[in-house]
Design a protein around this motif. Structure first.
Motif, PDB file in Angstrom:
ATOM      1  N   GLY A  47       0.816  -1.210   0.000  1.00 38.63           N
ATOM      2  CA  GLY A  47       0.000   0.000   0.000  1.00 38.63           C
ATOM      3  C   GLY A  47       0.850   1.261   0.000  1.00 38.63           C
ATOM      4  N   ASN A  50       2.358   1.700  -3.478  1.00 43.84           N
ATOM      5  CA  ASN A  50       1.319   2.157  -4.407  1.00 43.84           C
ATOM      6  C   ASN A  50       0.985   3.632  -4.187  1.00 43.84           C
ATOM      7  N   GLY A  51       0.962   4.057  -2.932  1.00 43.00           N
ATOM      8  CA  GLY A  51       0.719   5.471  -2.641  1.00 43.00           C
ATOM      9  C   GLY A  51       1.827   6.356  -3.180  1.00 43.00           C
ATOM     10  N   ALA A  54       1.417   6.572  -6.977  1.00 43.58           N
ATOM     11  CA  ALA A  54       0.320   7.473  -7.338  1.00 43.58           C
ATOM     12  C   ALA A  54       0.732   8.933  -7.183  1.00 43.58           C
ATOM     13  N   ARG A  90      -8.066   9.418 -10.642  1.00 44.85           N
ATOM     14  CA  ARG A  90      -9.060   8.633  -9.896  1.00 44.85           C
ATOM     15  C   ARG A  90      -8.963   7.158 -10.311  1.00 44.85           C
ATOM     16  N   ARG A  93      -5.631   5.677  -8.915  1.00 42.11           N
ATOM     17  CA  ARG A  93      -5.711   5.449  -7.460  1.00 42.11           C
ATOM     18  C   ARG A  93      -6.604   4.251  -7.124  1.00 42.11           C
ATOM     19  N   SER A  94      -7.705   4.096  -7.842  1.00 42.93           N
ATOM     20  CA  SER A  94      -8.572   2.947  -7.569  1.00 42.93           C
ATOM     21  C   SER A  94      -7.869   1.646  -7.970  1.00 42.93           C
ATOM     22  N   TYR A  95      -7.097   1.668  -9.032  1.00 42.88           N
ATOM     23  CA  TYR A  95      -6.357   0.492  -9.454  1.00 42.88           C
ATOM     24  C   TYR A  95      -5.275   0.110  -8.463  1.00 42.88           C
ATOM     25  N   LEU A  96      -4.608   1.093  -7.893  1.00 44.57           N
ATOM     26  CA  LEU A  96      -3.500   0.835  -6.983  1.00 44.57           C
ATOM     27  C   LEU A  96      -3.943   0.410  -5.588  1.00 44.57           C
ATOM     28  N   LYS A  97      -5.226   0.511  -5.276  1.00 41.11           N
ATOM     29  CA  LYS A  97      -5.692   0.126  -3.930  1.00 41.11           C
ATOM     30  C   LYS A  97      -5.647  -1.371  -3.753  1.00 41.11           C
TER      31      LYS A  97
END
Length: 97
Positions: A47, A50-51, A54, A90, A93-97
C-alpha cells in the motif's frame, strides 16, 4: 526543475517509511514470526509503495501535461485538461488500492 525535486521532502519521507517497513519484514522473517504478521507487513508495504507511485505519477501528469504543454485550443482548454488529469488519477488510485 522536475516535480520530484519540488516535492522532494514528502517523497523522501515516504521512501524512508517504506524502508522501515521492509526492515520490519526482514526482522519478522529472521525471528520466525507468524505468517499472518508477515503477510500484514507485506500488505502494508504494498500500500505504501502504491501510494508513492500514485503521488509521483500525479505530479508528473500535472507538471508535464498541464503546465509544460500548452493546450492546443488555448487557455480556455485548460479546465478540460485539468478534468482529464483528475479522471485519470481517480482511475489510477482505484487500481493501486
Amino acid at each position: 526543475m522536475g516535480h520530484t525535486m519540488k516535492g522532494q521532502k514528502p517523497l523522501l519521507a515516504r521512501v524512508r517509511r517504506i524502508k522501515g517497513q521492509a526492515a520490519a519484514i526482514e526482522r519478522a522473517l529472521e525471528e520466525g514470526q507468524e505468517c499472518m504478521a508477515v503477510l500484514q507487513q507485506i500488505a502494508a508495504i504494498r500500500g505504501a509503495v502504491n501510494g508513492l507511485m500514485a503521488e509521483v505519477l500525479e505530479g508528473h501528469l500535472r507538471e508535464h501535461l498541464l503546465l509544460q504543454q500548452p493546450a492546443a485550443d488555448g487557455p480556455e482548454a485548460q479546465p478540460a485538461r485539468q478534468a482529464e488529469v483528475d479522471q485519470v488519477m481517480r482511475i489510477v488510485r482505484s487500481y493501486l488500492k
